[in-house]
Design an enzyme around this catalytic site. Structure first.
Site, PDB file in Angstrom:
ATOM      1  N   ASP A 159      -6.914  18.453 -57.662  1.00 10.49           N
ATOM      2  CA  ASP A 159      -7.374  18.298 -56.280  1.00 10.49           C
ATOM      3  C   ASP A 159      -7.789  16.862 -55.994  1.00 10.49           C
ATOM      4  OD1 ASP A 159      -8.305  19.651 -53.680  1.00 10.49           O
ATOM      5  OD2 ASP A 159     -10.152  18.679 -54.345  1.00 10.49           O
TER       6      ASP A 159
ATOM      7  N   ASP B 155      -6.421  27.622 -55.347  1.00 12.72           N
ATOM      8  CA  ASP B 155      -7.433  27.915 -54.329  1.00 12.72           C
ATOM      9  C   ASP B 155      -7.005  27.495 -52.926  1.00 12.72           C
ATOM     10  OD1 ASP B 155      -7.517  25.231 -54.929  1.00 12.72           O
ATOM     11  OD2 ASP B 155      -9.695  25.078 -55.009  1.00 12.72           O
ATOM     12  N   HIS B 156      -5.953  26.691 -52.823  1.00 10.75           N
ATOM     13  CA  HIS B 156      -5.392  26.263 -51.538  1.00 10.75           C
ATOM     14  C   HIS B 156      -4.238  25.314 -51.829  1.00 10.75           C
ATOM     15  CE1 HIS B 156      -7.326  22.319 -52.019  1.00 10.75           C
ATOM     16  NE2 HIS B 156      -8.427  22.965 -52.348  1.00 10.75           N
TER      17      HIS B 156
ATOM     18  N   HIS C  89      -5.775  14.505 -53.342  1.00 10.93           N
ATOM     19  CA  HIS C  89      -6.428  13.905 -52.172  1.00 10.93           C
ATOM     20  C   HIS C  89      -6.225  12.389 -52.140  1.00 10.93           C
ATOM     21  CE1 HIS C  89      -8.383  17.144 -50.105  1.00 10.93           C
ATOM     22  NE2 HIS C  89      -9.031  17.558 -51.184  1.00 10.93           N
TER      23      HIS C  89
ATOM     24  N   LYS D  69     -15.688  21.182 -61.221  1.00 11.25           N
ATOM     25  CA  LYS D  69     -16.485  21.384 -60.012  1.00 11.25           C
ATOM     26  C   LYS D  69     -17.468  22.529 -60.209  1.00 11.25           C
ATOM     27  CE  LYS D  69     -12.942  19.908 -56.659  1.00 11.25           C
ATOM     28  NZ  LYS D  69     -12.139  20.338 -55.493  1.00 11.25           N
TER      29      LYS D  69
ATOM     30  N   THR E  75     -11.969  24.808 -51.602  1.00  5.12           N
ATOM     31  CA  THR E  75     -12.269  25.158 -52.986  1.00  5.12           C
ATOM     32  C   THR E  75     -13.267  26.302 -53.080  1.00  5.12           C
ATOM     33  OG1 THR E  75     -11.814  22.907 -53.741  1.00  5.12           O
ATOM     34  CG2 THR E  75     -13.168  24.284 -55.172  1.00  5.12           C
TER      35      THR E  75
END
Length: 559
Positions: A313, A360-361, A317, A168, A86
């Protein structure tokens, strides 16, 4: 750049399609002669590229599909460094710099100059604003380069406005850059959006009003149920499967999810909101409040609004890419995007706005799931076992000295050595690194290993070595790097999914961009890099590229 005949045909077809498309973004055709009034950069945390295609059938016309229909889609946008995360991802998107240059090598990293691990945006020198929690002590002081927003501030003598919003802190602080007017993030202790004294002395009224509305409390008591009929969710495993992790205090990872029944962390009672679509709702609502209650985008001086949706995210996860939860989240996020685009149009006007969306990924499938499908090489990696193997190898080779303190940190496949301890013991860092590298190559599951010196000083690297080289900062990254077989991830043995690997499931990101002068309905198949986004936005704004950007702009305007 030389254009191939295939590429020319691709763009010709896109141009013809664009003439038949009605795009509010491009209503003023002469708008391309001047910068847009507003750039809205949307980052969806952990969004794999293939979510666009897997979930497309259930998407509405006003969100993702609107950006695809009224803008240009890049189908082969990749991160050109590793590891992904991130912090590094948001820094790269907005600065155009590799982690080797930006200094944001991971979310947390061992700083050899300081001699301990640090968090990428923590800053003890600032004070929290809107909270008393330590999570309010955040700033971009560890970011070593400028961002698009920083360069825009410099170019306009500080007249431009730059705002950043996310759940975040790192997904708000790093996009905002050093000179942002404000960055806001969610404090799970109080259920409020907060900031720090790096930006302002007190929260603006529209943030305080939102915090005081009781929205976080209301959403904590709103059950998360499937948005649509269960039979329409065809891209997921059954609701109750072994590759997901249930909420703490609940029996199984199944719908409906009652966030108020989750065993709370007394330090962060509002944290469950982040692992639900309601976290994205709150970010979208605060972004709408910024558009409605500030003058951002209202004059000919360009402004920037950075919006990062982080709940994707946390959900990914916990539940993994094969879950009903992830599929439902993207249906709901599509609604949020549609609402945000409508607000942009109502306040600033899409004809004055460039909007881009990326990630971001990505994320790997759960390793146990891959093995269940027959991919025997996918492994669930255990940090403790891996660290024990490393320490045993050092103790065996250097039996005359105590090597127990030589490994300072282990982050995924990066081994950080205590350079001072090795030097005091009378050994050379590179020699120790080479010993570890050779031992790693003998370990089961390791497909490659290299030292930091090999990455820095070797010939031009290719493949994942090139990615690792660009991602390795001299004083903030590992001394030895291990690469594992694709699908192998540290942790998540009991469900969920991870990332940070140098393979396409982590590097392949969506990129959609729409705005004045940008072709509607176009698709670009050429492989491009995430670090080209910042130079592209800088070119559209007619300003200098950020200081650490070394890639050229994306091929948006070729015939």
């Amino acid at each position: 750049m030389k254009t191939s005949p295939f590429r020319t045909l691709l763009w010709l077809g896109s141009a013809l399609a664009a003439t038949a498309s009605v795009s509010l973004f491009a209503q003023e055709q002469d708008a391309s002669a001047k910068p847009p009034r507003l750039v809205v950069g949307i980052v969806v945390d952990q969004m794999r590229y293939d979510y666009l295609t897997r979930f497309q059938g259930a998407l509405g016309e006003g969100g993702f599909k609107r950006l695809m229909r009224e803008g240009t889609q890049f189908r082969s946008m990749h991160y050109n460094y590793a590891p992904t995360g991130t912090g590094p991802g948001h820094a790269a998107i907005w600065s155009g710099a590799y982690p080797a240059t930006s200094g944001i090598s991971n979310n947390d990293f061992y700083d050899h100059q300081l001699g301990h691990e640090v968090y990428c945006v923590e800053d003890a020198s600032v004070t929290p604003v809107g909270t008393d929690a330590e999570e309010g002590r955040r700033s971009p002081h560890r970011l070593l380069v400028t961002t698009v927003g920083d360069e825009l501030k410099l170019a306009t003598n500080n007249r431009a406005k730059v705002l950043a919003i996310s759940l975040k802190d790192r997904a708000s602080v790093l996009p905002g850059g050093h000179f942002a007017d404000a960055a806001f993030w969610f404090d799970a202790t109080t259920g409020r959006f907060v900031s720090s004294s790096h930006y302002l002395e007190e929260l603006p009224y529209w943030v305080s009003d939102y915090n005081g509305s009781g929205r976080a409390d209301a959403l904590m008591h709103k059950p998360w149920v499937l948005r649509d009929e269960a039979a329409t969710y065809t891209e997921s495993l059954p609701d109750d499967n072994p590759f997901e992790e249930p909420f703490k205090g609940t029996a199984a990872p199944v719908f409906p999810h009652d966030l108020s029944a989750v065993t709370p962390d007394p330090r962060e009672p509002f944290k469950p909101l982040a692992t639900s679509p309601w976290g994205n709702v709150m970010v979208r609502e605060l972004a709408q409040a910024a558009l409605e209650h500030t003058d951002i985008g209202r004059d000919d001086t360009p402004d920037v609004l950075a919006v990062s949706f982080s709940a994707t995210d946390y959900i990914g996860h916990r539940f993994s890419p094969t879950s009903l939860e992830v599929e439902d989240t993207y249906r709901r996020l599509d609604d949020d995007l549609a609402a945000l685009l409508e607000t942009i149009d109502a306040t600033v006007g899409l004809e004055h706005t460039v909007v881009f969306l990326t990630s971001d990924h990505g994320v790997s499938f759960n390793s146990s799931f891959l093995r269940s499908r027959g991919m025997a090489s996918a492994r669930t990696l255990d940090k403790g076992a891996f660290l024990s193997g490393i320490n045993a190898a050092l103790a065996e080779h250097y039996s005359a000295v105590d090597t127990s303190t030589w490994v300072a940190e282990l982050y995924k496949g990066q081994i950080v050595l205590d350079r001072r301890a090795i030097r005091v013991a009378g050994y050379d860092l590179e020699e120790v690194s080479e010993v570890l590298r050779d031992r790693l190559l003998e370990m089961d599951g390791v497909v490659d290993a290299m030292t930091a010196a090999e990455l820095r000083e070797g010939a031009l690297q290719s493949g994942y070595r090139a990615l690792l080289r660009r991602g390795a900062h001299r004083t903030r990254s590992g001394d030895v790097f291990a690469v594992f077989a694709p699908g192998s991830v540290f942790g998540y043995a009991h469900g969920g999914a991870g990332h940070s690997e140098p393979f396409s499931y982590d590097t392949h990101a969506p990129f959609l961009i729409a705005g004045p002068g940008i072709a509607a309905g176009a698709e670009v198949y050429e492989r491009v890099a995430i670090t080209q986004i910042a130079p592209t936005i800088s070119a559209l704004l007619k300003i200098n590229e950020p200081a650490g950007a070394f890639e050229g702009p994306l091929p948006l305007f070729e015939p």
